[in-house]
Design a protein around this motif. Structure first.
Motif, mmCIF file in Angstrom:
data_model
loop_
_atom_site.group_PDB
_atom_site.id
_atom_site.type_symbol
_atom_site.label_atom_id
_atom_site.label_comp_id
_atom_site.label_asym_id
_atom_site.label_seq_id
_atom_site.Cartn_x
_atom_site.Cartn_y
_atom_site.Cartn_z
ATOM 1 N N GLY A 86 -84.547 -5.843 65.944
ATOM 2 C CA GLY A 86 -85.571 -6.916 65.931
ATOM 3 C C GLY A 86 -86.885 -6.512 66.102
ATOM 4 N N GLU A 87 -87.935 -6.939 65.382
ATOM 5 C CA GLU A 87 -89.365 -6.734 65.596
ATOM 6 C C GLU A 87 -89.958 -6.770 66.998
ATOM 7 N N PRO A 88 -89.392 -7.744 67.518
ATOM 8 C CA PRO A 88 -89.932 -8.282 68.899
ATOM 9 C C PRO A 88 -89.685 -6.824 69.720
ATOM 10 N N TYR A 89 -88.320 -6.416 69.723
ATOM 11 C CA TYR A 89 -87.956 -5.121 70.495
ATOM 12 C C TYR A 89 -88.804 -4.040 70.134
ATOM 13 N N VAL A 90 -89.079 -3.788 68.766
ATOM 14 C CA VAL A 90 -90.017 -2.485 68.418
ATOM 15 C C VAL A 90 -91.330 -2.792 69.045
ATOM 16 N N SER A 91 -91.961 -4.023 69.009
ATOM 17 C CA SER A 91 -93.275 -4.194 69.081
ATOM 18 C C SER A 91 -93.540 -3.767 70.800
ATOM 19 N N GLU A 92 -92.838 -4.387 71.351
ATOM 20 C CA GLU A 92 -92.733 -4.300 72.875
ATOM 21 C C GLU A 92 -92.394 -3.020 73.442
ATOM 22 N N ALA A 93 -91.426 -2.346 72.891
ATOM 23 C CA ALA A 93 -91.195 -0.899 73.203
ATOM 24 C C ALA A 93 -92.426 0.004 72.931
ATOM 25 N N LEU A 94 -93.134 -0.198 71.916
ATOM 26 C CA LEU A 94 -94.404 0.514 71.750
ATOM 27 C C LEU A 94 -95.466 0.103 72.449
ATOM 28 N N ARG A 95 -95.554 -1.212 72.761
ATOM 29 C CA ARG A 95 -96.763 -1.548 73.688
ATOM 30 C C ARG A 95 -96.537 -1.137 75.036
ATOM 31 N N ARG A 96 -95.385 -0.784 75.579
ATOM 32 C CA ARG A 96 -95.101 -0.474 76.740
ATOM 33 C C ARG A 96 -95.155 1.099 77.020
ATOM 34 N N GLY A 97 -95.390 1.705 75.639
ATOM 35 C CA GLY A 97 -95.658 3.346 75.800
ATOM 36 C C GLY A 97 -94.720 3.889 74.851
ATOM 37 N N ALA A 98 -93.566 3.631 74.475
ATOM 38 C CA ALA A 98 -92.744 4.305 73.606
ATOM 39 C C ALA A 98 -93.827 4.975 72.280
ATOM 40 N N LEU A 141 -95.093 -9.751 61.923
ATOM 41 C CA LEU A 141 -93.771 -8.887 62.583
ATOM 42 C C LEU A 141 -93.365 -9.587 63.705
ATOM 43 N N ASP A 142 -94.167 -9.773 64.707
ATOM 44 C CA ASP A 142 -94.030 -10.196 65.977
ATOM 45 C C ASP A 142 -95.231 -11.275 66.329
ATOM 46 N N PRO A 143 -94.461 -12.473 66.567
ATOM 47 C CA PRO A 143 -95.527 -13.545 66.795
ATOM 48 C C PRO A 143 -96.423 -13.387 68.025
ATOM 49 N N MET A 144 -95.748 -12.515 68.870
ATOM 50 C CA MET A 144 -96.602 -12.313 70.141
ATOM 51 C C MET A 144 -97.662 -11.540 70.033
ATOM 52 N N SER A 145 -97.809 -11.004 68.799
ATOM 53 C CA SER A 145 -99.228 -10.164 68.673
ATOM 54 C C SER A 145 -100.511 -11.389 68.241
ATOM 55 N N LYS A 146 -99.819 -12.322 68.056
ATOM 56 C CA LYS A 146 -100.921 -13.462 67.855
ATOM 57 C C LYS A 146 -101.654 -13.957 68.942
ATOM 58 N N LEU A 147 -101.204 -13.809 70.166
ATOM 59 C CA LEU A 147 -101.731 -14.433 71.397
ATOM 60 C C LEU A 147 -103.012 -13.561 71.678
ATOM 61 N N THR A 148 -103.823 -14.407 72.194
ATOM 62 C CA THR A 148 -104.922 -13.449 72.999
ATOM 63 C C THR A 148 -104.401 -13.133 74.222
ATOM 64 N N ALA A 149 -105.417 -12.388 74.861
ATOM 65 C CA ALA A 149 -104.990 -12.040 76.317
ATOM 66 C C ALA A 149 -104.729 -13.164 77.349
ATOM 67 N N ARG A 150 -105.735 -14.050 77.236
ATOM 68 C CA ARG A 150 -105.489 -15.330 78.383
ATOM 69 C C ARG A 150 -104.257 -16.023 77.674
ATOM 70 N N GLU A 151 -103.816 -16.176 76.629
ATOM 71 C CA GLU A 151 -102.855 -16.898 76.019
ATOM 72 C C GLU A 151 -101.555 -16.082 76.532
ATOM 73 N N ARG A 152 -101.523 -14.814 76.718
ATOM 74 C CA ARG A 152 -100.589 -13.905 76.869
ATOM 75 C C ARG A 152 -100.335 -14.107 78.306
ATOM 76 N N GLU A 153 -101.203 -14.243 79.302
ATOM 77 C CA GLU A 153 -101.262 -14.584 80.579
ATOM 78 C C GLU A 153 -100.411 -15.958 80.932
ATOM 79 N N VAL A 154 -101.080 -16.966 80.255
ATOM 80 C CA VAL A 154 -100.622 -18.248 80.276
ATOM 81 C C VAL A 154 -98.891 -18.301 79.991
ATOM 82 N N PHE A 155 -98.607 -17.531 78.932
ATOM 83 C CA PHE A 155 -97.097 -17.256 78.273
ATOM 84 C C PHE A 155 -96.287 -17.182 79.538
#
Length: 209
Positions: A86-98, A141-155
């Motif tokens: 699933g794309e959320p797993y891929v995007s999050e793994a890459l975001r974390r440094g993979a 691919l991953d709706p999480m990428s649509k969030l701004t930095a502040r929205e991610r904090e709130v999320f």
């Protein structure tokens, strides 16, 4: 010779990947690990050039482990081997440094391709993931990428169970502004409640269950 550590809780999977990698005369598997704790010990002891890590481990998600291993050995490269496509797993793994992500449904030889590409400084996605990304706009691919930095904090705070008033206090902004951010987060993630946010964050290993 590049030194590699394999992290997977299934001995058969580890053995298969180890044999495949060691068919290459210039690659060496120096250690194996069954869980996150053993992975940390192996990386601390052997200081490998690359770690291949599964995301489903008995002592927790491999997503937080990616960041932790990166903090132990910043120059080390990380490739994910996972049944999760699933794309959320891929995007999050890459975001974390993979630097690479290989699903277990593709030909085993793609692991060697991934190892070589990542060791060379490239990013690598297995063929099924590349095809999917070509077929869809990156924003979808991953709706999480649509969030701004502040929205991610709130999320993250809402997903962790904080009330809007608490979120406002922690971030130092007005409660009315929090409700505006909350509405934007719900809309962008197509969530109906804080429970939906919790589930999304848990799937990505962003919060503990």
């Amino acid at each position: 010779m590049p030194r590699i550590v394999l992290v997977d809780d299934h001995a058969i999977v580890r053995e298969g990947f180890k044999r495949l990698i060691e068919l290459e005369p210039d690659l060496d598997v120096v250690a194996e690990a069954r869980n996150a704790d053993e992975a940390v010990d192996a990386v601390t002891q052997h200081r490998p050039d690359l770690v291949a890590v599964d995301l489903s481990l008995p002592d927790g998600s491999g997503l937080p482990l990616i960041e932790h291993l990166g903090s132990i050995s910043p120059d080390m490269r990380i490739v994910v081997l996972s049944m999760h496509d699933g794309e959320p797993y891929v995007s999050e793994a890459l975001r974390r440094g993979a630097r690479g992500y290989v699903t277990k449904g593709v030909a085993p030889e793609e692991l060697v391709e991934a190892v070589r590409a990542v060791l060379s400084g490239e990013q690598y996605l297995s063929s099924d993931l590349r095809e999917r990304r070509l077929a869809r706009p990156s924003a979808d691919l991953d709706p999480m990428s649509k969030l701004t930095a502040r929205e991610r904090e709130v999320f993250l705070l809402l997903a962790a169970g904080r009330a809007p008033k608490q979120v406002a206090a922690e971030l130092g902004i007005g409660q009315k502004t929090i409700y505006i951010h909350r509405a934007a987060v719900m809309n962008k993630l197509n969530a109906g409640s804080e429970l939906d946010l919790y589930r999304m964050a848990q799937e990505r290993g962003l919060i503990r269950s």
